[in-house]
Design an enzyme around this catalytic site. Structure first.
Site, PDB file in Angstrom:
ATOM      1  N   CYS A  32     -33.879 -41.118  69.421  1.00 48.99           N
ATOM      2  CA  CYS A  32     -34.684 -41.189  68.195  1.00 48.99           C
ATOM      3  C   CYS A  32     -34.451 -40.006  67.252  1.00 48.99           C
ATOM      4  O   CYS A  32     -34.946 -40.023  66.125  1.00 48.99           O
ATOM      5  CB  CYS A  32     -36.171 -41.288  68.540  1.00 48.99           C
ATOM      6  N   THR A  65     -38.667 -36.187  81.823  1.00 48.88           N
ATOM      7  CA  THR A  65     -37.274 -36.162  81.351  1.00 48.88           C
ATOM      8  C   THR A  65     -36.886 -34.852  80.670  1.00 48.88           C
ATOM      9  O   THR A  65     -35.696 -34.576  80.500  1.00 48.88           O
ATOM     10  CB  THR A  65     -37.023 -37.313  80.354  1.00 48.88           C
ATOM     11  N   CYS A 101     -34.551 -35.695  71.830  1.00 53.06           N
ATOM     12  CA  CYS A 101     -34.117 -37.017  72.297  1.00 53.06           C
ATOM     13  C   CYS A 101     -32.854 -37.435  71.541  1.00 53.06           C
ATOM     14  O   CYS A 101     -32.785 -37.331  70.315  1.00 53.06           O
ATOM     15  CB  CYS A 101     -35.233 -38.027  72.062  1.00 53.06           C
ATOM     16  N   ASP A 132     -54.391 -36.363  29.061  1.00 53.28           N
ATOM     17  CA  ASP A 132     -53.090 -36.966  28.760  1.00 53.28           C
ATOM     18  C   ASP A 132     -53.278 -38.289  28.029  1.00 53.28           C
ATOM     19  O   ASP A 132     -54.107 -39.130  28.423  1.00 53.28           O
ATOM     20  CB  ASP A 132     -52.313 -37.193  30.059  1.00 53.28           C
ATOM     21  N   ARG A 169     -35.783 -30.554  75.065  1.00 49.21           N
ATOM     22  CA  ARG A 169     -34.631 -30.796  74.205  1.00 49.21           C
ATOM     23  C   ARG A 169     -34.849 -32.084  73.400  1.00 49.21           C
ATOM     24  O   ARG A 169     -35.609 -32.966  73.815  1.00 49.21           O
ATOM     25  CB  ARG A 169     -33.336 -30.888  75.016  1.00 49.21           C
ATOM     26  N   CYS A 210     -40.150 -43.472  68.678  1.00 51.98           N
ATOM     27  CA  CYS A 210     -38.966 -43.574  69.540  1.00 51.98           C
ATOM     28  C   CYS A 210     -38.876 -44.976  70.151  1.00 51.98           C
ATOM     29  O   CYS A 210     -39.861 -45.496  70.695  1.00 51.98           O
ATOM     30  CB  CYS A 210     -39.030 -42.531  70.650  1.00 51.98           C
ATOM     31  N   CYS A 262     -39.673 -36.402  71.569  1.00 57.11           N
ATOM     32  CA  CYS A 262     -39.364 -37.549  70.732  1.00 57.11           C
ATOM     33  C   CYS A 262     -40.297 -37.606  69.539  1.00 57.11           C
ATOM     34  O   CYS A 262     -41.354 -36.972  69.505  1.00 57.11           O
ATOM     35  CB  CYS A 262     -39.525 -38.852  71.523  1.00 57.11           C
TER      36      CYS A 262
END
Length: 497
Positions: free
Chosen positions: A68, A30, A65, A447, A63, A38, A34
């Site tokens: 998601c 694709t 998604c 402390d 690129r 996702c 992601c």
């Protein structure tokens, strides 16, 4: 982790949100990348390629998604856990150093050549400093496009792009949409700029969500910030922690409030170019990029800590948006109560802080800078003589650059430098390491609250014996301190009503 293919595939198949930000999944069929969680049907393993950063995915031509939104996932917890060159470089890039000073400025801060930094970042993250900064600019641009009605030209320069053409090309490449298409597809419409204040719209205000890895127990985080708030600089109002911010281009004001699944953040900025820096510092303040599962799993191995972890898992370390400010406040808080420390700090702010206008609340000043405090007359400070010497030595070293307390700090080296200053003991150096430098393994065996908790839990209470007992807690001893403090009935452990 991205090199462990079998483990990455298991995380993707189980949609495990704990690994969001640890690695990214690029899908060959694709062309998108992601986050591990996702919600779409996972691709076949042979079609998955794993990358260590969003920038590496983008450089490889993938690129983001649209489902998601991997660019909005929490940051890798590695950069807050480590103090090596790559981790320090990543903290500086998140703070906008590359955009303001370029790669040479990044290299100068780290004390390495630009070539060395490029080589190490590419080896571990698959991308160099320019690509990593570009990915951050793309995230900022998307945030402004989807949550404001600002003109695209203003968004381009506010996000750090040098030209509108570069802005358009980057958004199109990373999100497969033009800036206008990205704004149009935002549904339902996101909150826009300028929410109403007491006297009408608040110029430059933005509302956004800060994601984190679950679980998160907000009680000690917001309780600590509220209980130690310096009047004029910080306040708890209407269920939110609010404070002023000293930023590279102008000052700002932020309101932060815990919500289910996110932190609500409202930023009022004098200059929108400060947005990515402000977000980065707020995330650091609230320790939102921590890995609570790994931390709690380690601390549960101690039978004394296990019930505390199980009762309220996901405690974070309350940190700071300004390391120099916190160091000054740590000195003011030496051997005095929380209330007395706030009083000393408030006097300093009133007398020497820079005034600001807060249309929504009671914030009045920025905390005074080291450069301003370095020129003070010692007699003007209402402090014991030795404390004056300690304070003025600290701010003068910060002002002249011989001491650095920033994202680039080497934690062990800086702690050694602090201990060499007059009036600095282990408690002061370690609390600065914990909250200002972000060292997750800083420990406070001297402390009072830690020693009282140790006695209550049947642990050794002398500093040497407790330090020896805490050895298996490494590298998360700063988080163990938060659990130890939780045993005390103190305002830092609960959110104000």
């Amino acid at each position: 982790m991205h090199t462990d293919t079998e483990r990455c595939v298991r995380a993707v198949r189980s949609k495990d949100a704990r690994f969001d930000g640890w690695f990214f999944t690029a899908v060959l069929t694709t062309g998108v990348y992601c986050r591990p969680s996702c919600p779409v049907v996972p691709p076949k393993p042979r079609n998955m390629v794993f990358y260590p950063s969003a920038a590496a995915c983008q450089e490889a031509g993938f690129r983001a998604c649209k489902r998601c939104r991997p660019d909005t996932s929490p940051g890798s917890p590695e950069w807050n856990r480590r103090a090596d060159l790559v981790a320090r470089a990543m903290r500086l890039i998140a703070d906008g150093v590359v955009d303001r000073e370029g790669v040479p400025g990044l290299a100068a801060r780290l004390g390495y050549s630009a070539r060395q930094i490029e080589r190490q970042l590419r080896a571990e993250l698959g991308a160099g400093p320019l690509a990593l900064a570009r990915a951050q600019r793309a995230r900022t641009a998307r945030l402004l496009i989807e949550t404001t009605d600002l003109p695209m030209a203003r968004i381009a320069f506010a996000a750090g792009f040098s030209s509108i053409r570069t802005f358009n090309d980057t958004v199109r490449q990373v999100y497969a949409l033009t800036p206008s298409e990205l704004r149009t597809r935002t549904s339902p419409p996101a909150p826009r700029t300028s929410p109403a204040g007491r006297n009408g719209p608040v110029p430059g205000a933005l509302t956004l969500r800060l994601p984190f890895r679950a679980p998160l127990t907000p009680d000690n985080l917001f309780g600590h910030l509220a209980a130690t708030a310096v009047p004029g600089v910080e306040e708890w109002r209407d269920g939110a922690y609010r404070r002023t911010l000293r930023l590279p281009h102008a000052h700002g004001i932020v309101a932060l409030a815990p919500r289910p699944g996110h932190i609500a953040c409202r930023l009022t900025l004098g200059d929108l170019r400060d947005l990515p820096v402000a977000i980065s510092r707020c995330r650091r303040l609230l320790d939102l990029d921590a890995d609570p599962v790994a931390i709690d799993d380690r601390l549960r191995t101690d039978p004394a800590l296990a019930p505390l972890v199980d009762k309220a898992p996901g405690r974070r370390v309350p940190r700071t948006v300004d390391a120099a400010e916190f160091a000054v406040r740590a000195v003011l808080g030496q051997q005095v109560s929380t209330a007395a420390a706030r009083t000393h700090a408030a006097r300093l702010v009133t007398a020497h802080g820079e005034p600001v206008d807060d249309p929504e609340g009671g914030l009045t000043h920025l905390f005074p800078s080291p450069e301003h405090l370095a020129g003070l007359d010692p007699d003007a400070l209402a402090l014991p003589r030795t404390r004056r010497t300690t304070l003025l030595t600290l701010v003068r070293r910060l002002a002249d650059g011989t001491l650095h307390l920033g994202e680039e700090s080497d934690w062990p080296e800086t702690r050694t430098r602090l201990l060499a200053l007059p009036g600095f003991g282990p408690w002061t150096a370690d609390v600065i390491a914990m909250r200002a430098l972000g060292d997750p393994d800083a420990f406070l065996p001297t402390d009072l609250g830690v020693r009282r908790a140790a006695r209550h839990l049947g642990l050794p209470s002398t500093p040497a014996a407790l330090t020896a007992h805490a050895e298996p807690w490494r590298p998360w001893r700063a988080y163990a301190v938060q659990y130890l403090w939780s045993t005390d009935d103190h305002p830092i452990n609960s959110i104000p009503a």
